[in-house]
Motif scaffolding. Structure first.
Motif, PDB file in Angstrom:
ATOM      1  N   THR A  30       0.926  -1.313  -0.086  1.00 34.32           N
ATOM      2  CA  THR A  30      -0.143  -0.026   0.069  1.00 34.32           C
ATOM      3  C   THR A  30       0.720   1.227  -0.009  1.00 34.32           C
ATOM      4  OG1 THR A  30      -1.725  -1.055   1.330  1.00 34.32           O
ATOM      5  CG2 THR A  30      -1.694   1.315   1.214  1.00 34.32           C
ATOM      6  N   LYS A  31       2.029   1.241   0.792  1.00 33.92           N
ATOM      7  CA  LYS A  31       2.789   2.313   0.965  1.00 33.92           C
ATOM      8  C   LYS A  31       3.681   2.650  -0.627  1.00 33.92           C
ATOM      9  CE  LYS A  31       3.536   2.718   5.793  1.00 33.92           C
ATOM     10  NZ  LYS A  31       4.611   2.728   6.883  1.00 33.92           N
ATOM     11  N   SER A  74      12.672   4.028   2.538  1.00 32.57           N
ATOM     12  CA  SER A  74      11.920   4.089   3.584  1.00 32.57           C
ATOM     13  C   SER A  74      12.210   3.237   4.885  1.00 32.57           C
ATOM     14  CB  SER A  74      10.460   3.478   3.122  1.00 32.57           C
ATOM     15  OG  SER A  74       9.299   3.227   4.209  1.00 32.57           O
ATOM     16  N   GLN A  75      12.999   2.294   4.483  1.00 33.68           N
ATOM     17  CA  GLN A  75      13.473   1.201   5.461  1.00 33.68           C
ATOM     18  C   GLN A  75      14.524   1.930   6.107  1.00 33.68           C
ATOM     19  OE1 GLN A  75      14.524  -2.353   3.331  1.00 33.68           O
ATOM     20  NE2 GLN A  75      12.454  -2.881   3.026  1.00 33.68           N
ATOM     21  N   ALA A  76      15.469   2.708   5.520  1.00 34.63           N
ATOM     22  CA  ALA A  76      16.566   3.489   6.102  1.00 34.63           C
ATOM     23  C   ALA A  76      15.903   4.471   6.924  1.00 34.63           C
ATOM     24  CB  ALA A  76      17.322   4.070   4.862  1.00 34.63           C
ATOM     25  N   ALA A  86       9.954   1.729  -7.208  1.00 34.58           N
ATOM     26  CA  ALA A  86       9.558   1.140  -6.108  1.00 34.58           C
ATOM     27  C   ALA A  86      10.540   0.472  -5.002  1.00 34.58           C
ATOM     28  CB  ALA A  86       8.422   0.016  -6.367  1.00 34.58           C
ATOM     29  N   THR A  87      11.511  -0.225  -5.615  1.00 33.29           N
ATOM     30  CA  THR A  87      12.515  -0.794  -4.920  1.00 33.29           C
ATOM     31  C   THR A  87      13.424   0.393  -4.268  1.00 33.29           C
ATOM     32  OG1 THR A  87      12.593  -2.686  -6.366  1.00 33.29           O
ATOM     33  CG2 THR A  87      14.788  -2.179  -4.934  1.00 33.29           C
TER      34      THR A  87
END
Length: 126
Positions: free
Chosen positions: A4-5, A122-124, A115-116
């Motif tokens: 979704t994000k 986002s994870q960072a 997207a990757t």
């Protein structure tokens, strides 16, 4: 990052649909000559998009989303100015950003790359 994000991030491209017009308007207001009209290339043909450009593009998209989340009532002109600043900070020309955004609508491989990049950023951050 959830699906979704990622989908929301990819949908953020629409927020800059008028970016080219904003860039031209800003150039005109700063007294710069309007660029000469060039024959239009196919909108979806962004040419090869480098890994560096994908990263820059993703950073701008994340910045736009953050700006919209923090300032949902921001006036369109202020939003366009803020987008121009994001582009400058990430060394990405408005026209190139728009080319990549348009190409990403139909190029699934480019969508995946963006997207990757967004997911890694986002994870960072999280």
């Amino acid at each position: 990052m959830t699906f979704t994000k990622t989908t929301t991030a990819l949908a953020g491209f629409a927020a800059v649909a008028t970016l080219g017009t904003a860039a031209n308007a800003q150039m005109m207001s700063e007294g710069q000559a309007k660029p000469q009209a060039q024959p239009a290339a196919p909108a979806a043909d962004a040419g090869p998009v480098s890994a560096e450009e994908v990263t820059k593009f993703a950073k701008v998209v994340m910045g736009i989303q953050q700006m919209q989340g923090e300032n949902p009532d921001m006036q369109p002109q202020a939003q366009q100015q803020a987008i121009m600043v994001l582009l400058q900070e990430n060394d990405l020309a408005p026209a190139r950003f728009q080319q990549i955004a348009v190409a990403s609508r139909s190029d699934t491989e480019l969508q995946t790359r963006i997207a990757t990049a967004l997911s890694k950023m986002s994870q960072a951050d999280g």
